[in-house]
Design a protein around this motif. Structure first.
Motif, PDB file in Angstrom:
ATOM      1  N   ARG A 153      94.110 112.923  90.390  1.00 62.57           N
ATOM      2  CA  ARG A 153      94.322 112.390  89.230  1.00 62.57           C
ATOM      3  C   ARG A 153      94.933 111.908  89.070  1.00 62.57           C
ATOM      4  N   HIS A 154      96.037 111.587  89.416  1.00 64.26           N
ATOM      5  CA  HIS A 154      97.317 110.069  89.285  1.00 64.26           C
ATOM      6  C   HIS A 154      95.990 109.298  89.832  1.00 64.26           C
ATOM      7  N   TYR A 155      96.336 109.556  90.790  1.00 66.86           N
ATOM      8  CA  TYR A 155      95.297 107.976  91.656  1.00 66.86           C
ATOM      9  C   TYR A 155      94.439 107.629  90.504  1.00 66.86           C
ATOM     10  N   ARG A 156      93.595 108.613  90.801  1.00 64.88           N
ATOM     11  CA  ARG A 156      92.212 108.048  89.275  1.00 64.88           C
ATOM     12  C   ARG A 156      92.794 106.873  88.024  1.00 64.88           C
ATOM     13  N   LEU A 157      94.037 107.694  87.695  1.00 65.84           N
ATOM     14  CA  LEU A 157      95.069 106.880  86.543  1.00 65.84           C
ATOM     15  C   LEU A 157      95.165 105.368  86.547  1.00 65.84           C
ATOM     16  N   LEU A 158      96.160 105.397  88.080  1.00 61.76           N
ATOM     17  CA  LEU A 158      96.683 103.997  88.377  1.00 61.76           C
ATOM     18  C   LEU A 158      95.327 103.555  88.724  1.00 61.76           C
ATOM     19  N   ASP A 159      94.419 104.004  89.031  1.00 59.91           N
ATOM     20  CA  ASP A 159      93.597 102.894  89.769  1.00 59.91           C
ATOM     21  C   ASP A 159      92.738 102.330  88.412  1.00 59.91           C
ATOM     22  N   ALA A 160      92.606 102.861  87.433  1.00 63.11           N
ATOM     23  CA  ALA A 160      91.554 103.091  86.192  1.00 63.11           C
ATOM     24  C   ALA A 160      92.604 102.360  85.290  1.00 63.11           C
ATOM     25  N   LEU A 161      93.959 102.130  85.699  1.00 65.35           N
ATOM     26  CA  LEU A 161      94.699 101.462  84.579  1.00 65.35           C
ATOM     27  C   LEU A 161      94.422  99.779  85.684  1.00 65.35           C
ATOM     28  N   ASN A 162      94.830 100.131  87.127  1.00 64.40           N
ATOM     29  CA  ASN A 162      94.556  98.159  87.523  1.00 64.40           C
ATOM     30  C   ASN A 162      92.742  97.863  87.910  1.00 64.40           C
ATOM     31  N   VAL A 163      92.122  98.358  87.123  1.00 66.30           N
ATOM     32  CA  VAL A 163      90.859  97.267  86.441  1.00 66.30           C
ATOM     33  C   VAL A 163      91.128  96.120  86.110  1.00 66.30           C
ATOM     34  N   PRO A 164      91.430  96.519  84.897  1.00 70.00           N
ATOM     35  CA  PRO A 164      91.619  95.055  84.033  1.00 70.00           C
ATOM     36  C   PRO A 164      92.850  94.391  84.384  1.00 70.00           C
ATOM     37  N   LEU A 165      93.899  94.427  85.557  1.00 70.27           N
ATOM     38  CA  LEU A 165      94.611  94.056  85.608  1.00 70.27           C
ATOM     39  C   LEU A 165      94.005  93.028  86.954  1.00 70.27           C
ATOM     40  N   HIS A 166      93.374  93.492  87.445  1.00 70.06           N
ATOM     41  CA  HIS A 166      91.939  92.812  89.123  1.00 70.06           C
ATOM     42  C   HIS A 166      91.069  92.020  88.715  1.00 70.06           C
ATOM     43  N   TRP A 167      90.666  92.448  87.368  1.00 68.78           N
ATOM     44  CA  TRP A 167      89.993  91.461  85.894  1.00 68.78           C
ATOM     45  C   TRP A 167      90.634  90.346  85.872  1.00 68.78           C
ATOM     46  N   MET A 168      91.900  90.595  85.013  1.00 69.84           N
ATOM     47  CA  MET A 168      92.578  89.395  85.279  1.00 69.84           C
ATOM     48  C   MET A 168      92.701  88.346  86.591  1.00 69.84           C
ATOM     49  N   ARG A 169      93.606  89.105  87.170  1.00 65.21           N
ATOM     50  CA  ARG A 169      93.906  88.305  87.876  1.00 65.21           C
ATOM     51  C   ARG A 169      92.985  87.185  89.103  1.00 65.21           C
ATOM     52  N   LYS A 170      91.973  88.427  89.074  1.00 67.11           N
ATOM     53  CA  LYS A 170      90.536  87.232  89.835  1.00 67.11           C
ATOM     54  C   LYS A 170      90.089  86.463  88.829  1.00 67.11           C
ATOM     55  N   GLY A 171      90.217  86.615  87.402  1.00 67.83           N
ATOM     56  CA  GLY A 171      89.991  85.503  86.693  1.00 67.83           C
ATOM     57  C   GLY A 171      90.609  84.084  86.262  1.00 67.83           C
ATOM     58  N   ILE A 172      91.927  84.719  86.995  1.00 68.81           N
ATOM     59  CA  ILE A 172      93.055  83.312  87.218  1.00 68.81           C
ATOM     60  C   ILE A 172      92.708  81.974  88.066  1.00 68.81           C
ATOM     61  N   ASP A 173      92.476  83.727  89.181  1.00 71.38           N
ATOM     62  CA  ASP A 173      92.538  82.493  90.368  1.00 71.38           C
ATOM     63  C   ASP A 173      91.573  81.733  90.503  1.00 71.38           C
ATOM     64  N   THR A 174      90.204  82.504  90.065  1.00 70.63           N
ATOM     65  CA  THR A 174      88.935  81.300  89.895  1.00 70.63           C
ATOM     66  C   THR A 174      89.477  81.188  88.914  1.00 70.63           C
ATOM     67  N   SER A 175      90.160  80.340  87.495  1.00 73.36           N
ATOM     68  CA  SER A 175      90.727  79.255  86.430  1.00 73.36           C
ATOM     69  C   SER A 175      91.420  78.433  88.008  1.00 73.36           C
ATOM     70  N   MET A 176      92.057  78.929  87.813  1.00 74.09           N
ATOM     71  CA  MET A 176      92.967  77.593  88.922  1.00 74.09           C
ATOM     72  C   MET A 176      92.311  77.071  90.242  1.00 74.09           C
ATOM     73  N   GLU A 177      91.774  78.136  91.445  1.00 72.22           N
ATOM     74  CA  GLU A 177      90.398  76.672  92.651  1.00 72.22           C
ATOM     75  C   GLU A 177      89.338  75.912  92.013  1.00 72.22           C
ATOM     76  N   PHE A 178      89.486  76.125  90.591  1.00 71.15           N
ATOM     77  CA  PHE A 178      88.274  75.481  89.697  1.00 71.15           C
ATOM     78  C   PHE A 178      89.590  74.038  89.061  1.00 71.15           C
ATOM     79  N   LEU A 179      90.380  74.331  88.569  1.00 68.93           N
ATOM     80  CA  LEU A 179      90.765  72.875  87.910  1.00 68.93           C
ATOM     81  C   LEU A 179      91.794  72.310  89.110  1.00 68.93           C
ATOM     82  N   LYS A 180      92.296  73.255  90.006  1.00 67.32           N
ATOM     83  CA  LYS A 180      92.718  72.746  90.763  1.00 67.32           C
ATOM     84  C   LYS A 180      91.423  71.633  91.851  1.00 67.32           C
ATOM     85  N   LYS A 181      90.368  72.129  92.062  1.00 68.68           N
ATOM     86  CA  LYS A 181      88.901  71.159  92.662  1.00 68.68           C
ATOM     87  C   LYS A 181      88.443  69.906  91.326  1.00 68.68           C
ATOM     88  N   GLU A 182      88.609  70.593  90.534  1.00 70.26           N
ATOM     89  CA  GLU A 182      88.496  69.136  89.292  1.00 70.26           C
ATOM     90  C   GLU A 182      89.592  67.735  89.400  1.00 70.26           C
TER      91      GLU A 182
END
Length: 538
Positions: free
Chosen positions: A9-38
């Motif tokens: 249950r603890h691991y599932r809770l940590l995974d649930a908390l990491n989901v928004p952080l994962h998407w935020m990190r992925k969004g930042i990485d995508t944005s940085m790569e796009f800006l660098k390309k431009e």
């Protein structure tokens, strides 16, 4: 089994908390790569037209400088206050009854103001013609209008009361007791100073920037003077001082007597009934005790009605007449510049002139000191860069361009966010000297490493910008997000500092990637040519 279930249950809770952080990190990485390309396209463009790039940035810089006259400047910005003081001055010679009547009119109007919490009236400070009403307002969150709007409403009402000069004190000014624009007129002959001060007051009132203008010189009131006759004093066995004391005691009373009851003492003030001190004839027949009995005062000398000697101010052992202007609109810096132009129409004789004091004087002193601090910070930063990188031109000068171009962002931030130049925003400028150079240092430090490895300058610059793009963007954005809440502060000092920091950091991001590479490329070529340093050809 229960322990394994709990761990799961603890691991599932940590995974649930990491989901928004994962998407935020992925969004930042995508944005940085796009800006660098431009940015890759922009990088190629600035090196295709390097001179045009530099000229464009210079035009942007001087264009931002043209915004400075349109930015308000104050020593400290006016934030909303929960308390202000109404200062009212009636003509010289006004009775306390007239002053009290005026205060009652204002008090009745204050009762109709919903934002008013309480008020306190004080009459007779430095003369019965002076009155002061201190008004407490409810908290800003509980009212719809600012204190300035309430004062504007009161000004329109008090302006309809004849012969009343009104001014307001807010916040720190409640203790300072000076106007927003304070001027000392100095000269030789006091009569000429009076004439010049009236002209200056008229110009200030006609300018339309002031709610009121108060002159320290007041038309002298009438007073009764007695010139004692020495032979009469000797004849009746009295002295000039005893005559003056008797005269004063008859009008204002004498409280040297004490009434004692049950170990409590009470001062007893004995004075002449007001009905017997109404006019000049009543004063003449006032009597005092002498060795020949009661005698009228006019028997001891000559009583005359003359103009009182006005209060004369001095500053640095020079006579001055003080003018206090209370602003209704605009700001201190703008209005003083306009007044300087209009005061040129006054013909000041030799030995006569004026100087700004109060907030204007404090602002000039603060600007000078902060200007010295800004220059000192630039010099120290330049010397440190020269020592660390063993370069006198290319590296330190390219880094320092970030400081000067960030000024364009600071000015634009103040202008477009509607903030003023004040002591807080100037402190923000000094602090930004050490912040805006960090981006250029990150870019050029990696560039120099690549150049030592034999990489050509332009390619090394792109590798530096590409490799440090994320670090530069993230550190700058972190600083901007840290100061962004200040823009919504209720204190204008925090707003102005936030505007400077936000504008300066945004300009630092922009010009670090656009101007710094081109400037470094030119300066590196210059340094290699004239200082015989090795350089990889671009």
């Amino acid at each position: 089994i229960e322990k394994k279930s709990r761990t799961g249950r603890h691991y599932r809770l940590l995974d649930a908390l990491n989901v928004p952080l994962h998407w935020m990190r992925k969004g930042i990485d995508t944005s940085m790569e796009f800006l660098k390309k431009e940015y890759k396209h922009i990088f190629e463009l600035i090196f295709r037209y390097p001179k045009t790039t530099i000229v464009t940035v210079i035009l942007v810089f001087f264009g931002s400088m043209m915004l400075v006259p349109y930015i308000e400047s104050n020593f400290t910005p006016k934030s909303d206050e929960d308390k202000f003081t109404i200062n009212m001055v009636l003509p010289q010679g006004s009775t306390i009854e007239r002053t009290l009547e005026t205060c009652k009119l204002v008090e009745e109007y204050l009762e109709k103001i919903p934002e008013k919490k309480s008020y306190l009236t004080n009459i007779g400070e430095n003369g019965v013609e002076n009155a002061k009403i201190t008004v407490d307002l409810v908290s800003l969150k509980d009212r719809k209008r600012k204190d300035v709007e309430i004062m504007d409403e009161l000004t329109r009402f008090i302006a309809a009361i004849p012969d009343v000069e009104v001014s307001y004190d807010r916040g720190i000014a409640i203790e300072a007791g000076t106007g927003d624009v304070a001027i000392d007129l100095y000269g030789v002959k006091y009569d000429a100073m009076i004439r010049l001060s009236q002209q200056m007051k008229d110009i200030m009132q006609r300018s339309g920037y002031f709610q009121s203008v108060i002159l320290s010189y007041k038309y002298p009131r009438n007073e009764i003077r007695m010139k004692p006759l020495q032979e009469k004093l000797v004849e009746y066995g009295v002295t000039a001082s005893s005559v003056g004391l008797s005269f004063r005691s008859s009008v204002y009373g004498e409280d040297s007597n004490t009434y004692k009851e049950k170990s409590e003492e009470y001062k007893v003030n004995v004075e002449l009934n007001d009905a017997y001190a109404q006019d000049f004839d009543d004063i003449k027949v006032m009597s005092m005790l002498s060795r020949k009995g009661l005698i009228p005062l006019d028997e001891l000398g000559k009583l005359t009605i003359e103009k009182a000697i006005p209060t004369i101010r001095h500053r640095d052992r020079v006579r001055v007449i003080h003018l206090d202007g209370f602003l209704g609109k605009s700001s201190l810096g703008i209005v003083t510049g306009i007044l300087d132009k209009q005061f040129k129409a006054i013909q000041f004789p030799d030995g006569y002139g004026y100087r700004y004091v109060g907030n204007s004087e404090n602002m000039n002193e603060a600007n000078q000191e902060l200007g010295k601090a800004f220059i000192f910070a630039i010099i120290l930063t330049f010397m440190l860069l020269c020592a660390l990188m063993d370069s006198l031109i290319a590296y330190p000068l390219a880094v320092m361009t970030a400081v000067f171009t960030s000024i364009a962002g600071m000015i634009s931030g103040l202008f477009f966010l509607g903030q003023s130049i004040n002591i807080a925003s100037l402190m923000g400028v000094v602090m930004l000297v050490g912040m805006v150079v960090n981006n250029a240092i990150l870019l050029l430090d990696y560039t120099l490493i690549k150049m030592k490895e034999g990489v050509p300058v332009k390619e090394a610059l792109w590798l530096g910008a590409s490799e440090k793009f994320r670090a530069i963007m993230m550190t700058s954005i972190a600083i901007i997000l840290g100061v962004l809440p200040q823009l919504w502060s209720i204190m204008d000092m925090k707003k102005s500092m936030g505007a400077v920091m936000t504008g300066g950091m945004l300009a630092s991001i922009l010009f670090t990637f656009i101007l710094v590479p081109v400037v470094f490329w030119y300066l590196e070529r210059f340094e290699a040519k004239f200082f015989k340093r090795g350089m990889n050809k671009a």
